[in-house]
Design a protein around this motif. Structure first.
Motif, PDB file in Angstrom:
ATOM      1  N   UNK A  38       0.806  -1.216   0.000  1.00 61.40           N
ATOM      2  CA  UNK A  38       0.000   0.000   0.000  1.00 61.40           C
ATOM      3  C   UNK A  38       0.842   1.271   0.000  1.00 61.40           C
ATOM      4  N   UNK A  39       2.167   1.084  -0.122  1.00 56.82           N
ATOM      5  CA  UNK A  39       3.035   2.254  -0.211  1.00 56.82           C
ATOM      6  C   UNK A  39       3.899   2.105  -1.450  1.00 56.82           C
ATOM      7  N   UNK A  40       3.221   2.025  -2.592  1.00 57.87           N
ATOM      8  CA  UNK A  40       3.915   1.919  -3.871  1.00 57.87           C
ATOM      9  C   UNK A  40       4.658   0.610  -4.055  1.00 57.87           C
ATOM     10  N   UNK A  41       4.213  -0.438  -3.341  1.00 58.81           N
ATOM     11  CA  UNK A  41       4.854  -1.749  -3.420  1.00 58.81           C
ATOM     12  C   UNK A  41       6.359  -1.685  -3.180  1.00 58.81           C
ATOM     13  N   UNK A  42       6.758  -0.811  -2.281  1.00 58.18           N
ATOM     14  CA  UNK A  42       8.172  -0.709  -1.949  1.00 58.18           C
ATOM     15  C   UNK A  42       8.653  -2.020  -1.333  1.00 58.18           C
ATOM     16  N   UNK A  43       9.801  -2.499  -1.813  1.00 58.01           N
ATOM     17  CA  UNK A  43      10.388  -3.705  -1.233  1.00 58.01           C
ATOM     18  C   UNK A  43      11.570  -3.293  -0.363  1.00 58.01           C
ATOM     19  N   UNK A  44      11.504  -3.644   0.909  1.00 56.74           N
ATOM     20  CA  UNK A  44      12.574  -3.257   1.817  1.00 56.74           C
ATOM     21  C   UNK A  44      13.315  -4.513   2.282  1.00 56.74           C
ATOM     22  N   UNK A  45      14.524  -4.720   1.767  1.00 57.33           N
ATOM     23  CA  UNK A  45      15.288  -5.874   2.245  1.00 57.33           C
ATOM     24  C   UNK A  45      15.845  -5.565   3.629  1.00 57.33           C
ATOM     25  N   UNK A  46      15.643  -6.440   4.581  1.00 62.53           N
ATOM     26  CA  UNK A  46      16.132  -6.142   5.930  1.00 62.53           C
ATOM     27  C   UNK A  46      17.178  -7.143   6.410  1.00 62.53           C
ATOM     28  N   UNK A  47      17.264  -8.279   5.730  1.00 66.89           N
ATOM     29  CA  UNK A  47      18.242  -9.268   6.180  1.00 66.89           C
ATOM     30  C   UNK A  47      18.684 -10.113   4.995  1.00 66.89           C
ATOM     31  N   UNK A  48      19.968 -10.424   4.965  1.00 71.77           N
ATOM     32  CA  UNK A  48      20.515 -11.242   3.885  1.00 71.77           C
ATOM     33  C   UNK A  48      21.608 -12.139   4.432  1.00 71.77           C
ATOM     34  N   UNK A  49      21.636 -13.366   3.967  1.00 74.15           N
ATOM     35  CA  UNK A  49      22.728 -14.277   4.318  1.00 74.15           C
ATOM     36  C   UNK A  49      22.899 -14.527   5.803  1.00 74.15           C
ATOM     37  N   UNK A  50      21.808 -14.530   6.552  1.00 72.61           N
ATOM     38  CA  UNK A  50      21.916 -14.763   7.991  1.00 72.61           C
ATOM     39  C   UNK A  50      22.135 -16.249   8.273  1.00 72.61           C
ATOM     40  N   UNK A  51      23.244 -16.539   8.945  1.00 78.27           N
ATOM     41  CA  UNK A  51      23.513 -17.917   9.345  1.00 78.27           C
ATOM     42  C   UNK A  51      23.901 -17.916  10.808  1.00 78.27           C
ATOM     43  N   UNK A  52      23.482 -18.958  11.501  1.00 77.79           N
ATOM     44  CA  UNK A  52      23.628 -18.970  12.954  1.00 77.79           C
ATOM     45  C   UNK A  52      23.450 -20.405  13.416  1.00 77.79           C
ATOM     46  N   UNK A  89      18.982  -2.695  13.474  1.00 80.47           N
ATOM     47  CA  UNK A  89      19.851  -3.565  12.671  1.00 80.47           C
ATOM     48  C   UNK A  89      19.164  -4.888  12.345  1.00 80.47           C
ATOM     49  N   UNK A  90      18.136  -5.246  13.119  1.00 83.49           N
ATOM     50  CA  UNK A  90      17.381  -6.445  12.786  1.00 83.49           C
ATOM     51  C   UNK A  90      17.445  -7.559  13.827  1.00 83.49           C
ATOM     52  N   UNK A  91      17.743  -7.190  15.084  1.00 88.94           N
ATOM     53  CA  UNK A  91      17.810  -8.211  16.139  1.00 88.94           C
ATOM     54  C   UNK A  91      16.439  -8.849  16.367  1.00 88.94           C
ATOM     55  N   UNK A  92      15.434  -8.000  16.545  1.00 93.11           N
ATOM     56  CA  UNK A  92      14.079  -8.525  16.792  1.00 93.11           C
ATOM     57  C   UNK A  92      13.546  -9.239  15.564  1.00 93.11           C
ATOM     58  N   UNK A  93      13.895  -8.708  14.377  1.00 93.38           N
ATOM     59  CA  UNK A  93      13.460  -9.365  13.142  1.00 93.38           C
ATOM     60  C   UNK A  93      13.980 -10.803  13.098  1.00 93.38           C
ATOM     61  N   UNK A 148      26.590 -12.585  18.260  1.00 91.01           N
ATOM     62  CA  UNK A 148      26.454 -12.539  16.803  1.00 91.01           C
ATOM     63  C   UNK A 148      25.955 -11.147  16.459  1.00 91.01           C
ATOM     64  N   UNK A 149      26.732 -10.424  15.647  1.00 91.25           N
ATOM     65  CA  UNK A 149      26.340  -9.066  15.279  1.00 91.25           C
ATOM     66  C   UNK A 149      25.434  -9.122  14.051  1.00 91.25           C
ATOM     67  N   UNK A 150      24.169  -8.742  14.231  1.00 88.64           N
ATOM     68  CA  UNK A 150      23.227  -8.871  13.123  1.00 88.64           C
ATOM     69  C   UNK A 150      23.483  -7.843  12.023  1.00 88.64           C
ATOM     70  N   UNK A 151      24.303  -6.828  12.304  1.00 89.39           N
ATOM     71  CA  UNK A 151      24.650  -5.868  11.244  1.00 89.39           C
ATOM     72  C   UNK A 151      25.338  -6.577  10.080  1.00 89.39           C
ATOM     73  N   UNK A 152      25.994  -7.711  10.371  1.00 89.98           N
ATOM     74  CA  UNK A 152      26.617  -8.498   9.298  1.00 89.98           C
ATOM     75  C   UNK A 152      25.583  -9.009   8.306  1.00 89.98           C
ATOM     76  N   UNK A 153      24.333  -9.072   8.736  1.00 93.66           N
ATOM     77  CA  UNK A 153      23.275  -9.588   7.864  1.00 93.66           C
ATOM     78  C   UNK A 153      22.437  -8.468   7.254  1.00 93.66           C
ATOM     79  N   UNK A 154      22.786  -7.215   7.589  1.00 95.62           N
ATOM     80  CA  UNK A 154      21.988  -6.106   7.080  1.00 95.62           C
ATOM     81  C   UNK A 154      22.394  -5.810   5.643  1.00 95.62           C
TER      82      UNK A 154
END
Lengths: 233, 256
Positions: free
Chosen positions: A21-35, A51-55, A222-228
């Motif tokens: 509903x906001x122009x179909x904006x795609x917001x990537x928030x995490x990539x390559x997270x391994x743990x 940075x995406x801890x709660x995500x 584990x620093x989640x910024x590595x996955x941002x």
């Protein structure tokens, strides 16, 4: 499952939000997270706010849908499992202490805390006795036990939430700032609960802004910024 | 595990208009599923098709009966289906007066369903009626009063008692908390959740109240214009909605 096998394992997980509903904006928030978290181990998620801890925690719990990758908890891939499998995983295996208590209004505190035990088929009296023990340890005055926690103070609700989260001995646990807004004595109790859970073999992933607490109970960070996306080089 | 209910390709049309179409899901014992969507999205049509109140134009509603195992209830005979709706099924209407006999006492309303399944001993029936009034928190002294003398919330609780007294395995609910004030809603939610756990009920709840489904339903189905646009775990659908309509629905809720 062998002793050295991971209880919680994320393999190359990504997450994005599509805002239709906001122009179909795609917001990537995490990539390559391994743990990988083994039984008896506590891993702290670090990284600045946003940075995406709660995500990451929500992706593990299954209330956020991973876009790709595997999210294995006790051998179940949360990213692909049917709702029924995730429900039974949450009932038996995976506990989550969030920062907010969400309960049916009017249900007495004692029952709120005993409920996770009742839902795994525990005897009612045994469940209530365990709930009493936890409420005592967390200094919730006995006169409040028969009242609904909806009217309690923030700190009291937080402690009821922790009591509820530790009632059933989950083999995997997610803790979202479990010591936030607690006084020294209650903080100490919560840290002992975490240590006891580790001792019995629980694999824990947590967010701890409390540095001392993090150093005491966590084995690794584990620093989640590595996955941002865009931040990691 | 065999699903308690399997819904396959259900479609209902009103002339050229679509009531609901292409609905498929399995419901397992002990699961509570919510169906949400705006007015006119087809959720009540779907519920009525599943409960045998409306005949679908296509599809199957397969129920795992105690004696014969999975049977398609759409094609079963009318007497068989009526027996099912008096025993293993229950239907809680939005307006309690649609589900109660207003000219019969509260005790009679509960007792009638017991008599329909063969109970004949008057004393036993009355005892069970009083027991159930207690479970839905209606004072036993009101057993001989007619529901017309009850408040809206009490009528709704009486309707639930009347439905659950025969120990059904599947309960259909159409906006069970609609039109009740919030304190009564909370009481009803607490009651329903307790009954679901203690009796191991499965339930399908149609509502437009997202807070109600978050507390009661394990799974959620979102409908728009007769189609299921999204389905999944309740908290996943509400916290991370994938479809444009669900995103709109979730973001439109007023915070209190």
């Amino acid at each position: 499952m062998g002793k050295d096998e991971a209880m919680i394992e994320l393999i190359d997980v990504s997450k994005s939000f599509t805002l239709h509903n906001q122009g179909s904006a795609v917001i990537p928030v995490m990539e390559g997270a391994s743990l990988k978290v083994e039984p008896g181990e506590c891993v702290a998620l670090t990284g600045s706010s946003g940075a995406g801890k709660s995500t990451l925690m929500r992706v593990i719990y299954g209330n956020y849908l991973a876009a790709s990758g595997q999210v294995l908890v006790g051998g179940v891939d949360v990213a692909k499992a049917a709702p029924r499998q995730i429900l039974s995983l949450r009932r038996d295996t995976l506990g989550y202490v969030s920062q907010f208590l969400r309960v049916v209004p009017r249900v007495p505190t004692l029952e709120v805390v005993a409920e996770p035990l009742l839902s795994v088929g525990c005897d009612k009296q045994v469940a209530l006795d365990k709930a009493v023990g936890l409420l005592k340890r967390l200094n919730i005055p006995e006169r409040l036990w028969t009242l609904s926690p909806t009217t309690f103070s923030g700190g009291e609700q937080q402690r009821v939430n922790i009591a509820r989260g530790f009632a059933h001995e989950y083999p995997a646990m997610l803790l979202d700032e479990p010591t936030a807004s607690l006084d020294a004595q209650n903080r100490e109790t919560v840290l002992s609960l975490i240590e006891e859970a580790k001792h019995r073999g629980a694999a824990i992933v947590g967010i701890f802004h409390d540095l001392e607490a993090r150093e005491r109970v966590c084995d690794r960070e584990v620093n989640v910024s590595d996955f941002t996306p865009g931040l990691a080089a | 595990m065999t699903p308690l209910l399997q819904v396959k390709g259900i479609e209902k049309r009103y002339g050229a208009r679509v009531g609901c179409t292409d609905v498929n899901f399995d419901l397992y014992p002990g699961e509570v599923m919510g169906i949400v969507g705006e007015s006119g999205s087809g959720k009540s049509t779907l519920l009525n098709c599943m409960a045998g109140h409306l005949e679908p134009d296509a599809g199957q509603v397969i129920f795992d009966t105690r004696v014969d195992g999975p049977v398609d209830t759409v094609t079963m005979s009318e007497p068989e289906r009526r027996m099912l709706s008096r025993t293993d099924w229950a239907f809680v209407h939005q307006h309690a007066r649609d589900g109660l006999r207003m000219s019969v006492s509260a005790g009679g309303n509960i007792g009638e369903r017991l008599m329909a399944v063969g109970d004949r001993h008057y004393g036993d029936i009355r005892d069970k009626a009083v027991d159930w009034l207690g479970r839905v928190e209606i004072d036993a002294s009101r057993v001989d009063d007619r529901p017309s003398a009850f408040s809206g919330g009490m009528q709704q609780r009486l309707q639930i008692a009347r439905n659950l007294v025969t120990g059904p395995r599947l309960v259909f609910m159409d906006e069970p908390t609609g039109g009740l004030d919030v304190s009564v809603q909370a009481r009803l939610l607490d009651l329903l959740r307790g009954l679901v756990r203690e009796m191991g009920l499965s339930a399908i709840i149609v509502t437009h109240d997202l807070a109600v489904v978050r507390l009661l339903a394990d799974r959620l189905m979102v409908m728009k214009s007769g189609h299921v646009v999204e389905a999944g775990l309740t908290d996943q659908v509400l916290d991370d909605p994938q479809h444009a309509y669900t995103q709109l629905l979730v973001s439109s809720v007023l915070q209190v």
